[in-house]
Design a protein around this motif. Structure first.
Motif, PDB file in Angstrom:
ATOM      1  N   HIS A 121     -33.674  18.563  28.089  1.00 24.24           N
ATOM      2  CA  HIS A 121     -34.262  19.098  29.316  1.00 24.24           C
ATOM      3  C   HIS A 121     -33.725  18.257  30.467  1.00 24.24           C
ATOM      4  O   HIS A 121     -34.247  17.171  30.733  1.00 24.24           O
ATOM      5  N   LEU A 143     -46.272  24.662  28.616  1.00 22.02           N
ATOM      6  CA  LEU A 143     -44.970  24.133  28.207  1.00 22.02           C
ATOM      7  C   LEU A 143     -45.058  22.728  27.622  1.00 22.02           C
ATOM      8  O   LEU A 143     -44.034  22.112  27.333  1.00 22.02           O
ATOM      9  N   ARG A 174     -43.043  20.478  24.336  1.00 22.53           N
ATOM     10  CA  ARG A 174     -41.648  20.927  24.230  1.00 22.53           C
ATOM     11  C   ARG A 174     -40.665  19.881  24.759  1.00 22.53           C
ATOM     12  O   ARG A 174     -39.531  20.189  25.042  1.00 22.53           O
ATOM     13  N   ARG A 175     -41.137  18.654  24.940  1.00 20.43           N
ATOM     14  CA  ARG A 175     -40.320  17.487  25.287  1.00 20.43           C
ATOM     15  C   ARG A 175     -39.899  17.413  26.750  1.00 20.43           C
ATOM     16  O   ARG A 175     -39.049  16.622  27.099  1.00 20.43           O
TER      17      ARG A 175
END
Length: 170
Positions: free
Chosen positions: A20, A106, A109-110
């Motif tokens: 991300h 969210l 999700r890292r």
């Protein structure tokens, strides 16, 4: 088949480095940062001056040397806010992670991991020896998140946890 992305070892698990991407916010991102910070406070029933006031403050602060906002996602779904100040105990600045927020749907999700890793990297790059974070005692999920990333609430050799105190001055 092995991924072509570079990986970094973390907790004995290989993680893609740019899972991300995180970017440093500019003054043109002030409204996006303000919206995420306002959502954070509203989610936890904490007071917020609202997005207009936050946007105006952030436009000034992001343009200076003492505050950095980091964003992840496009459009932004997570934010981290760091402040830096001179410190008598270390050669470099004191770095504080004032806020870290990822939209509820969210989480897990890292995105938070990516923000925290970039915050640590940036603090090191600016010469900070430590990164401090204040967490509410009853917020066990958040405490578990930071502890999983190597943060502790005791100083080396101490048996008792550290405490954060504050006093309203207004």
């Amino acid at each position: 088949m092995q991924s072509a992305e570079p990986v970094r070892k973390y907790a004995e698990v290989a993680i893609p480095q740019q899972e991300h991407p995180v970017r440093q916010a500019t003054t043109s991102d002030a409204a996006a940062v303000a919206e995420l910070l306002d959502a954070f406070n509203r989610e936890f029933d904490a007071p917020s001056p609202g997005t207009d006031v936050l946007t105006a403050r952030l436009r000034l602060l992001i343009g200076g040397d003492h505050l950095v906002a980091l964003l992840t996602g496009e459009p932004a779904v997570g934010v981290a806010v760091l402040t830096f100040r001179p410190d008598v105990w270390h050669e470099g600045p004191a770095a504080v992670l004032d806020e870290l927020y990822v939209r509820p749907g969210l989480r897990g999700r890292r995105f938070g991991h990516a923000l925290l890793e970039e915050a640590c990297r940036l603090a090191r790059e600016r010469g900070a020896d430590i990164l401090a974070i204040d967490v509410d005692g009853e917020d066990t999920d958040t405490r578990r998140f930071y502890e999983a990333h190597g943060f502790a609430n005791t100083e080396p050799g101490a048996a008792e946890p550290m405490f954060y105190y504050y006093r309203d001055l207004v």
